[in-house]
Structure formats: structure tokens, C-alpha cells
Design an enzyme around this catalytic site. Structure first.
Site, short mmCIF file in Angstrom:
data_model
loop_
_atom_site.label_atom_id
_atom_site.label_comp_id
_atom_site.label_asym_id
_atom_site.label_seq_id
_atom_site.Cartn_x
_atom_site.Cartn_y
_atom_site.Cartn_z
N SER A 36 69.80 -1.53 -21.54
CA SER A 36 71.16 -0.90 -21.68
C SER A 36 71.14 0.55 -21.26
O SER A 36 70.23 0.80 -20.22
CB SER A 36 71.60 -1.13 -23.15
N HIS B 228 56.12 26.45 -27.48
CA HIS B 228 54.66 26.43 -27.77
C HIS B 228 54.25 25.71 -29.16
O HIS B 228 55.00 26.10 -29.96
CB HIS B 228 54.02 27.94 -27.35
N ILE C 61 72.24 15.96 -29.98
CA ILE C 61 72.54 16.47 -28.64
C ILE C 61 72.78 18.02 -29.20
O ILE C 61 73.68 18.39 -29.96
CB ILE C 61 73.45 15.97 -27.91
#
Length: 207
Positions: A11, A135, A165
Site C-alpha cells: 500500500s 545529535h 507529522i
């Protein structure tokens, strides 16, 4: 490494994964497995069977699990590893990977991602398009980082957590395992309990 790559899941997520594999130019052939019998091809690549058929390719193909659900991805990938199949990681050629970065089996790093030095990425993680990990980040196994997420330095994300998101995590913050962080949310202090968190700054919305 084998000449053939089999991607489990045909998908949307599988399509992006296939695109990365094509651009890596390491396999002579790429095919899908998917449990939806109505899907015959995806991205112009053939669907050659169901998920359980993966074990018949043990000695002739590399495997990648392209399923967005953290729990489902973990279940399938751990079974593949236990049975001795060769699970690979995928890195888009445009990704920037710093010095002393570790990437676990079955993880994918998508286009435009930056992972800075001394970060540790566990097994089966999704580092989605244009996300940035600074980092000394640590992502435990089966974490899903959505597109355009930003993690500052020395962030730790617990196993199976999902960051929506555009979410942002401040430096020196720990996020518990089993968390869901909503789209556009901002995390500025430790999240110590599993749950769903939204807002700026985040608040827990499930009890």
C-alpha cells in the site's frame, strides 16, 4: 545480500519504500507480498503472494516489512528474524547520515532526512520524509517518525511510539514507550507514561 528484494506491504507506505529501494540500485528485482488478494501490482512491481509466503524465499531474497502499524510491523519482522531471514534496512540516497550513527535491522530512512552524529536508531523504525534528528538521539525499536518531525539533541523516544507529522521535541527530552504524539505538537518536557498527547505544549488526552 541477495539479488532480489521482497517488500511486505504493497500500500502507500510500501510504495515509498519501493521507491527508495529502486533508487538504492542494489537489487536486480523487487517484488511485494500483501494479504489483500485484490492487489496484483504496485508501483509497477508484481505482488507475488501473501505475507506468510516470505518464508519460502529464505535463501534467495532480502526482506523488508513496509507496514505503518508499529505493532504489526514488529510482529512480522521479529518472526522473520527468528526464522533466520535476511531483513535489510533502506536509506534514500538524499538522506544525510552523520558520523557514528547506528541503524537497526528493518529501519527505513526516507528522502530529505537528516540524522546527526552519534544517534542510535533501533530495529524496524520509520524515519519519514524530511524529518530531522539531531545529535545523540536514541529511537528504540519500532518507532514511527512522521514527515517533517524535528527532534533536537539528546532526545530519546521509547519503543513503539509514534510522532505525528510536523511535531517537535525539545532537547534533552525523553518520551515513554507506547506514546502517540499528535500532528504539530510540541514536546518540551519528559513524557513518562504511555498515551496520546496533543497540543502546544503537549497535554495528554486519553485516560
Amino acid at each position: 545480500m541477495n539479488d532480489k528484494l521482497i517488500i511486505i506491504g504493497a500500500s502507500g507506505h510500501g510504495k515509498v519504500v519501493a521507491n527508495i529501494a529502486i533508487k538504492m540500485n542494489k537489487w536486480q528485482s523487487i517484488a511485494f507480498l500483501d494479504d489483500d488478494k485484490s492487489i496484483k501490482t504496485s508501483m509497477g512491481l508484481e505482488v507475488i503472494g501473501k505475507t506468510t509466503d516470505a518464508f519460502t524465499y529464505k535463501d534467495e531474497a532480502d526482506l523488508f516489512v513496509a507496514i505503518g502499524s508499529n505493532a504489526t510491523r514488529e510482529k512480522i519482522q521479529e518472526k522473520l528474524i527468528a526464522e533466520g531471514l535476511n531483513v535489510v534496512s533502506l536509506i534514500h540516497p538524499s538522506a544525510v547520515i552523520g558520523t557514528d550513527v547506528e541503524l537497526g535491522l528493518g529501519s527505513v530512512v526516507m528522502a530529505g532526512v537528516v540524522i546527526n552524529s552519534s544517534s542510535r536508531i533501533g530495529k524496524g523504525c520509520i524515519i519519514n520524509t524530511s524529518s530531522n534528528l539531531d545529535h545523540d538521539n536514541v529511537l528504540e525499536d519500532y518507532v514511527h517518525i512522521s514527515p517533517s518531525v524535528g527532534l533536537a539533541g539528546t532526545v530519546r523516544v521509547g519503543k513503539g511510539s509514534w510522532l505525528g507529522i510536523g511535531s517537535i521535541v525539545s532537547n534533552n527530552v525523553n518520551i515513554s514507550s507506547g506514546c502517540k504524539v499528535g500532528a504539530g505538537a510540541v514536546v518540551v518536557k519528559d513524557i513518562t507514561e504511555p498515551g496520546t498527547y496533543i497540543g502546544v505544549p503537549v497535554r495528554r488526552v486519553d485516560r
